[in-house]
Design an enzyme around this catalytic site. Structure first.
Site, mmCIF file in Angstrom:
data_model
loop_
_atom_site.group_PDB
_atom_site.id
_atom_site.type_symbol
_atom_site.label_atom_id
_atom_site.label_comp_id
_atom_site.label_asym_id
_atom_site.label_seq_id
_atom_site.Cartn_x
_atom_site.Cartn_y
_atom_site.Cartn_z
ATOM 1 N N CYS A 2 0.858 -1.180 0.000
ATOM 2 C CA CYS A 2 0.000 0.000 0.000
ATOM 3 C C CYS A 2 0.890 1.226 0.000
ATOM 4 C CB CYS A 2 -0.862 0.024 1.253
ATOM 5 S SG CYS A 2 -1.788 -1.490 1.524
ATOM 6 N N ARG A 27 1.176 1.502 -6.035
ATOM 7 C CA ARG A 27 1.326 0.530 -4.955
ATOM 8 C C ARG A 27 0.009 -0.147 -4.590
ATOM 9 N NH1 ARG A 27 6.193 1.519 -2.378
ATOM 10 N NH2 ARG A 27 5.508 0.447 -0.528
ATOM 11 N N TRP A 75 -3.982 -1.714 -1.004
ATOM 12 C CA TRP A 75 -3.974 -2.926 -1.816
ATOM 13 C C TRP A 75 -4.235 -4.050 -0.828
ATOM 14 C CZ3 TRP A 75 -1.661 -7.598 -2.462
ATOM 15 C CH2 TRP A 75 -1.844 -8.195 -3.711
ATOM 16 N N ASN A 99 1.364 -0.075 5.837
ATOM 17 C CA ASN A 99 1.719 -0.827 4.637
ATOM 18 C C ASN A 99 2.482 -2.059 5.092
ATOM 19 O OD1 ASN A 99 2.791 -1.674 2.142
ATOM 20 N ND2 ASN A 99 4.523 -0.275 2.336
ATOM 21 N N GLY A 100 2.096 -3.236 4.620
ATOM 22 C CA GLY A 100 2.814 -4.451 5.019
ATOM 23 C C GLY A 100 1.897 -5.394 5.786
ATOM 24 N N GLU A 481 22.766 -19.749 -8.260
ATOM 25 C CA GLU A 481 22.421 -18.332 -8.383
ATOM 26 C C GLU A 481 23.503 -17.454 -7.743
ATOM 27 O OE1 GLU A 481 20.625 -16.428 -9.974
ATOM 28 O OE2 GLU A 481 20.220 -14.645 -8.781
ATOM 29 N N LYS A 485 25.471 -14.594 -9.765
ATOM 30 C CA LYS A 485 25.475 -13.188 -9.323
ATOM 31 C C LYS A 485 26.906 -12.658 -9.243
ATOM 32 C CE LYS A 485 22.244 -11.740 -9.646
ATOM 33 N NZ LYS A 485 21.204 -12.575 -10.156
ATOM 34 N N GLU A 488 28.376 -12.236 -12.744
ATOM 35 C CA GLU A 488 27.737 -11.164 -13.506
ATOM 36 C C GLU A 488 28.269 -9.786 -13.154
ATOM 37 O OE1 GLU A 488 23.107 -11.859 -14.526
ATOM 38 O OE2 GLU A 488 23.555 -12.034 -12.407
ATOM 39 N N HIS A 504 33.682 -35.009 -7.472
ATOM 40 C CA HIS A 504 33.745 -35.513 -8.847
ATOM 41 C C HIS A 504 34.402 -34.505 -9.784
ATOM 42 C CE1 HIS A 504 31.463 -38.939 -7.596
ATOM 43 N NE2 HIS A 504 30.522 -38.149 -7.087
ATOM 44 N N LYS A 628 19.513 -6.454 -19.716
ATOM 45 C CA LYS A 628 18.428 -6.786 -18.794
ATOM 46 C C LYS A 628 17.443 -7.742 -19.446
ATOM 47 C CE LYS A 628 16.172 -6.362 -14.958
ATOM 48 N NZ LYS A 628 16.735 -7.257 -13.941
#
Ligand code: G6P
Length: 633
Positions: A2, A27, A75, A99-100, A481, A485, A488, A504, A628
């Site tokens: 929100c 939001r 929301w 909010n939350g 990942e 990261k 990248e 291995h 991106k």
């Protein structure tokens, strides 16, 4: 998610509150409201269901004159988007916008009702109002009442408080969800972001996690989570920066890492009925999970690793076999697909060429096509039978962070829904697993607290040429990942491996110059019920039934240590206590149910990459050679 705003002004502020809310409408916009102090101090609210124009109409008919006020665009998470559930929530003493998610609202609500409080809404927020009122009735000052209340709340949230009779006071608090302070001339502002405040001031400071602030027209007093007075830097914002604002971070990537508790909470709220603690998919599915024989999952890059975690969840929760491949292989592999099965595509941009081609292949082979995308207007979304949006908001950093954890959130919800539909999860299992998800944004906030330690570590890592990441089970994709990261954005060569594969091959690389990041949440038996949390961890273990692999990963770690490798262990307090002896550094995550560790353990591996790159001075947000959105093969 929100939007919240607060103004300590000198003239009537209702119009300004609505202007600010318009800038926060991205939001949420299912209902809205404002509260001001009328006639020197009476809390008066105007709220309306629907878009902001409805609230504007209401204010035209019944204007407010107060020069101090708070506003909210909602929301819905807890309770339908009705006027009663719209914020601000208030008693005659205090009004609150929020909010939350307040995770422990149910317990608090029961306690308050037992004491005689009457609730006028179905929201989690209203408990905050009653808690503060209770403290005020006990004779506490507004500041002490808020301090006492914050101590009782669990969750990831931002709050703004307005008090009856206090025309020179407003209090804001941030835990997991953002909150900015705007500095005017004899006026002060609060807002979910600087964009909301742009028409009023370009001098802004951002609260750190756990901070809360006491504002008057002419003063700002920020305290941190321990109640210590702190200063947060005031920065000049470019009002035109609109949505692309770095806040007080040096890079978008850092900002996006920090946004995760909030956007993951927002995404989860889209798929979960918080009150019932059950999955509530926004749309009916055009297929029945019961009739599926197999799921094919395909994606690229980071989205592929999210899919790989999803495979573990689908197979565990729903006993549904998942075949997964990177989209550039899937599309050309001539995969045999039985008509009527499900094909899932995961993509931040929704435009990745290989993922789109794989989707079209699946369609040609009569699969039900479901996509998990962050851009709802994208081609992949448009061409899918079912779209499950991630609500991460625009991701600017080329290296994906918040989109990844939101993809995990959606896949977890989908896998639990599949488990329920196929009868492999009981209603009780669902409740436990969903409860674990609801608490995840808070664990993510707690995980961010290791940042200073990672900043230190980054100085060592920045000198390395190679790094290895190891994990088992759902920590294996997180290892992949983590390596991606680091590659990248720091350009350090890194590999992620299933810890059992170490011997291995990759073990040949180990010497004292190679750091090895080991991702190993503790997963052995838990002794019964020392605390609610441990109950929760234990219960979810029963619902989730993961194989216990911690000790095996620790043996792999010892193999590394025996060869002089530098171990960075990421685990929880129990894992650190049992496995830390050999390690160079340990990064301690909070204890949490095992079913949600991928979402939380993503944070340390993102921070490691980010701070290493920042020390090296690379172009973190736009690393060399990358894009991106990859719309070519
Ligand atoms: C590029 C980006 C990655 C992303 C991948 C897939 O390589 O740099 O961050 O994971 O594409 O993109 P998608 O938009 O399909 O998630």
């Amino acid at each position: 998610m929100c939007g919240i705003v607060g103004i300590l002004g000198r003239e009537p502020v209702a119009g300004q509150l609505v202007d600010a809310l318009k800038r926060l409408e991205y939001r949420g916009y299912d209902s809205a409201g404002v509260a001001t102090l009328e006639n020197g101090g009476t809390l008066t609210r105007r709220r309306a269901e629907g878009k902001l124009s409805a609230l504007e109409g209401r204010l035209e008919r019944e204007p407010l004159q107060g020069s101090v006020g708070i506003g909210h665009t909602r929301w819905a998470t807890h309770g339908k988007p009705t006027e009663n559930n719209a914020h601000p929530h208030a008693t005659d003493k205090v009004a609150v916008v929020h909010n939350g998610i307040i995770e422990n609202f149910r317990e608090l609500r029961e306690e308050l009702i037992r004491e005689g409080a009457t609730f006028g809404s179905e929201t989690d927020t209203e408990v905050v109002v009653h808690l503060v009122s209770r403290e005020l009735k006990r004779g506490q000052s507004p500041v002490d009442a808020v301090a006492a209340t914050l101590g009782q709340l669990r969750g990831a949230f931002a709050l703004a408080f307005l008090f009856a009779g206090e025309t020179d006071l407003m209090i804001g608090a941030r835990r997991g969800s953002p909150l900015a302070i705007g500095y005017g001339e004899g006026r002060m502002y609060l807002g979910s972001d600087a964009i909301a405040l742009a028409p009023f001031t370009d001098r802004v400071s951002y609260l750190d996690d756990g901070d809360w602030v006491v504002l008057t027209h002419d003063s700002v007093a920020v305290r941190d989570a321990d109640g210590k007075a702190v200063e947060r830097p005031v920065i000049k914002t470019a009002a035109s920066a609109a949505l692309i604002d770095k806040g007080n971070h040096k890079h978008f990537m850092a900002k996006e890492i920090h946004e995760q508790p909030e956007v993951v909470g927002h995404t989860l709220a889209h798929y979960i009925d918080m009150a019932e603690e059950k999955i509530d998919l926004p749309h009916a599915l055009p297929f029945d999970f019961k009739n599926l024989k197999r799921v094919s999952l395909s994606a690229c890059g980071t989205a592929y690793y999210a899919g790989l975690v999803g495979k573990y969840w689908f197979e565990r929760f729903a006993r549904l076999p998942v075949e997964i491949d990177v989209a550039s292989e899937f599309r050309y592999r001539d995969v045999p697909l039985d008509p009527g099965n499900l094909a899932v595509f995961v993509s931040q941009s929704g435009e990745t060429a290989d993922t789109l081609a794989s989707l079209r292949y699946a369609k040609e082979h009569q699969q039900h096509v479901l996509s998990v995308v962050n851009v709802p207007t994208s081609t992949i979304a448009r061409e899918s039978d079912v779209v499950m949006p991630t609500l991460a908001g625009p991701e600017i950093g080329v290296a994906s962070t918040k989109a990844f954890t939101c993809q995990l959130a959606v896949l977890a919800c989908l896998a639990i829904a599949a488990g329920r539909a196929r009868g492999t999860l009981s209603r009780e299992d669902e409740r436990i697993l969903v409860r674990a998800l609801i608490e995840t944004p808070r664990h993510m906030s707690e995980a961010l607290a290791i940042e200073p330690q990672v900043e230190q570590l980054a100085h060592t890592l920045a000198k390395c040429k190679d790094a290895l990441y190891l994990g088992r089970g759902t920590s294996f994709p997180i290892a992949l990942e983590g390596a991606l990261k680091l590659k990248e954005i720091s350009y350090i060569h890194a590999e992620g491996y299933a810890a059992g594969e170490l011997k291995h091959g990759p073990i040949a690389l180990i010497d004292e110059t190679v750091p090895v990041v080991v991702i190993a949440p503790y997963d052995q038996g838990f002794e019964k019920t020392k605390s609610n949390l441990q109950d929760m961890v234990e219960l979810s273990r029963r619902a989730y039934r993961p194989a216990a692999v911690f000790e095996k990963t620790v043996s792999n770690m010892q193999e590394v240590a025996a060869r002089g490798g530098q171990i960075i262990l990421i685990s929880d307090p129990k894992g650190v206590a049992e496995g830390a002896t050999e390690s160079l550094v340990t990064l301690t995550m909070p204890e949490m149910p095992l079913s949600v560790t991928p979402l939380v353990y993503a944070i340390p591996i993102q921070l490691i990459a980010y701070h290493t790159a920042a020390v090296m001075g690379t172009d973190v947000d736009q690393p060399r050679n990358l894009a991106k959105s990859v719309t070519v093969e």
